[in-house]
Design a protein around this motif. Structure first.
Motif, PDB file in Angstrom:
ATOM      1  N   HIS A 217     -25.964 -21.547  89.683  1.00  0.00           N
ATOM      2  CA  HIS A 217     -27.396 -21.791  89.526  1.00  0.00           C
ATOM      3  C   HIS A 217     -28.086 -21.806  90.889  1.00  0.00           C
ATOM      4  N   ASP A 218     -29.327 -21.328  90.922  1.00  0.00           N
ATOM      5  CA  ASP A 218     -30.070 -21.257  92.185  1.00  0.00           C
ATOM      6  C   ASP A 218     -30.164 -22.604  92.882  1.00  0.00           C
ATOM      7  N   ASP A 219     -30.375 -23.674  92.126  1.00  0.00           N
ATOM      8  CA  ASP A 219     -30.498 -25.002  92.740  1.00  0.00           C
ATOM      9  C   ASP A 219     -29.227 -25.376  93.499  1.00  0.00           C
ATOM     10  N   LEU A 220     -28.089 -24.955  92.973  1.00  0.00           N
ATOM     11  CA  LEU A 220     -26.814 -25.284  93.621  1.00  0.00           C
ATOM     12  C   LEU A 220     -26.626 -24.481  94.902  1.00  0.00           C
ATOM     13  N   THR A 221     -27.030 -23.206  94.892  1.00  0.00           N
ATOM     14  CA  THR A 221     -26.887 -22.412  96.119  1.00  0.00           C
ATOM     15  C   THR A 221     -27.825 -22.931  97.206  1.00  0.00           C
ATOM     16  N   ILE A 222     -29.014 -23.386  96.825  1.00  0.00           N
ATOM     17  CA  ILE A 222     -29.951 -23.954  97.803  1.00  0.00           C
ATOM     18  C   ILE A 222     -29.387 -25.241  98.391  1.00  0.00           C
ATOM     19  N   GLN A 223     -28.866 -26.106  97.534  1.00  0.00           N
ATOM     20  CA  GLN A 223     -28.297 -27.368  98.015  1.00  0.00           C
ATOM     21  C   GLN A 223     -27.072 -27.105  98.886  1.00  0.00           C
TER      22      GLN A 223
END
Length: 300
Positions: A145-151
């Motif tokens: 998920h995008d949120d995980l790659t950002i974090q």
């Protein structure tokens, strides 16, 4: 951006490159025949072939005088003990740079289920490598998920020295991603991942060579390459760079250069780079004016 600056951006990026290769039979000969000694070459890691082949190719290229960056895929390494052995081996070969992705091994080989704990162990070991790269995703990762790659980028930033972007074929997406990375206060230099001019038939041969399971992962990651190569007009790396130049040329955004995905078309990629660099310089000499888009490239 003014005419003079856009041409400067193209020239600078074409002069600051590194070349990614897959650890297939014959790749050392391909690099030796296609690139000058001292060029920076990154060597990917394959779950089906194991990390040993990556390390062997890295050692051979280092012995030939190349600046080598092996991929240490975290999920392929069992834990701190094996990491220490790999580190010592690479240091013995004169390798001072690494790239640390999570990797595709499923399940993980041991303690590392992502890149972060491996990066932390390298820090605990005293930062044995002068450069440590991590992955950035301008477009969504097929399995994360995008949120995980950002974090993950935020968590890893303190252990790395640069971010290498994965492939995208939309210059607006790339430019937006670079700006968002900086807005999140990640200040590591960025290398833009860019495929050179790729021949579809050779890509298919590479996908066949690396094995069925690995080919599926390859196609999941790089299927856009096939679509763009097959599309009318094909994929034009220079047009892509020119359209993103307004962002890539901003000093405050710290885009440091290009990470060229060669798909083992090493000589062809380098010939393309040299030819495009000559075109940028040649047109400048002929006109005495640095063009915003290089005439004849059909830039939008």
């Amino acid at each position: 951006m003014g005419r003079r600056t856009r041409a400067d951006v193209l020239e600078r990026l074409l002069n600051q490159v590194r070349y990614e290769v897959l650890p297939t039979p014959g790749v050392v000969d391909a690099v030796s025949a296609g690139l000058p000694r001292g060029a920076t070459v990154t060597v990917t890691a394959s779950p089906t072939k194991g990390l040993e082949v990556t390390l062997e190719v890295a050692e051979r290229l280092a012995a030939l005088g190349y600046d080598v960056v092996p991929h240490l895929a975290a999920r392929m390494i069992t834990g701190p003990g094996e990491l220490a052995e790999i580190t010592a081996r690479l240091q013995s070969a004169g390798v001072t740079k690494v790239f640390v992705p999570a990797g595709d091994a499923d399940p993980p080989a041991g303690a590392y289920d992502s890149a972060l704990p491996l990066l932390q162990d390298l820090a605990t070991a005293g930062h044995p490598f002068t450069e440590v790269g991590i992955t950035g995703y301008p477009e969504s990762h097929p399995g994360i998920h995008d949120d995980l790659t950002i974090q993950a980028m935020w968590d890893k930033r303190q252990y790395a020295t640069q971010v290498v972007s994965n492939l995208t074929f939309d210059p607006d997406v790339l430019a937006s991603w670079v700006r968002r990375v900086r807005a999140r206060d990640v200040r590591l230099p960025i290398l833009v991942g860019l495929p050179g001019p790729v021949e579809r038939a050779k890509l298919l041969r590479i996908a066949t060579k690396i094995g069925v399971g690995e080919s599926a992962r390859f196609l999941a990651k790089h299927g856009g390459v096939f679509a763009r190569v097959a599309a009318p007009g094909g994929y034009d790396p220079i047009r892509f760079l020119d359209r993103a130049a307004t962002t890539l040329g901003r000093a405050d955004l710290q885009v440091a250069g290009l990470h060229l995905f060669t798909f083992n078309q090493v000589a062809e990629t380098e010939a393309w780079r040299v030819a495009q660099l000559a075109r940028v310089r040649g047109r400048r000499d002929q006109t005495g004016v640095r063009a915003a888009g290089v005439p004849g490239w059909g830039l939008s």
